[in-house]
Motif scaffolding. Sequence first.
Motif, PDB file in Angstrom:
ATOM      1  N   THR A 123      -3.327   2.768   9.485  1.00 47.65           N
ATOM      2  CA  THR A 123      -3.289   2.061   8.212  1.00 47.65           C
ATOM      3  C   THR A 123      -1.845   2.022   7.721  1.00 47.65           C
ATOM      4  O   THR A 123      -1.165   3.037   7.735  1.00 47.65           O
ATOM      5  N   GLY A 124      -1.381   0.865   7.287  1.00 40.16           N
ATOM      6  CA  GLY A 124      -0.031   0.751   6.747  1.00 40.16           C
ATOM      7  C   GLY A 124      -0.011   0.963   5.245  1.00 40.16           C
ATOM      8  O   GLY A 124      -1.053   1.034   4.599  1.00 40.16           O
ATOM      9  N   VAL A 125       1.173   1.072   4.689  1.00 40.52           N
ATOM     10  CA  VAL A 125       1.348   1.127   3.244  1.00 40.52           C
ATOM     11  C   VAL A 125       1.674  -0.299   2.826  1.00 40.52           C
ATOM     12  O   VAL A 125       2.753  -0.813   3.131  1.00 40.52           O
ATOM     13  N   MET A 126       0.719  -0.943   2.154  1.00 39.18           N
ATOM     14  CA  MET A 126       0.803  -2.377   1.881  1.00 39.18           C
ATOM     15  C   MET A 126       0.944  -2.666   0.388  1.00 39.18           C
ATOM     16  O   MET A 126       0.425  -1.926  -0.446  1.00 39.18           O
ATOM     17  N   ASP A 127       1.606  -3.783   0.072  1.00 43.21           N
ATOM     18  CA  ASP A 127       1.685  -4.230  -1.310  1.00 43.21           C
ATOM     19  C   ASP A 127       0.456  -5.092  -1.636  1.00 43.21           C
ATOM     20  O   ASP A 127      -0.455  -5.246  -0.813  1.00 43.21           O
TER      21      ASP A 127
END
Length: 160
Positions: A123-127
Amino acid sequence: MHYTRPTDDRQTVYHLPLTGTIKAGGTYVIAGAYYGNKKDENSYIKVDSYDQEWYENGKLIDFTINTNSNLGNGFALTYGNPALTPITYLWKANDSSVTIFNDTNTYPNLYDPSFIDAIYFFTGVMDSSNTGYWAKLVLGIKSNTMYKNTFELDPAQQAY
């Protein structure tokens, strides 16, 4: 080197100033927590030598990915930038706002001057528009899979 992961239900970033020189065409291995017996002949991965160990709070850092969290897991390599946060943009899609790079076909992405490489796992850190802050790519986690992320560099030494 920066590593972000969920810690106590919040996104945390750990920082490791690299030591030594990364030779062109060479490798740089960072060791974290070890979960096997090095003498076990059935061990899949054996790391007998490394360039640096990564300690947090007196223990080797754990790179285990928490698949029960919706928070991100990722690595970023930067030149300097010791206070990188999980929501610091290291890249963005080119919107033609930078005059010398206004050709979006030739320059589809723009990068922070400190950026060398970054990647997310699971999982990425997304805006809010589902764009990753550090990286565009999020690699999925599959059983019995190892990922190796490589890139070309001239010889370099840590700047801070």
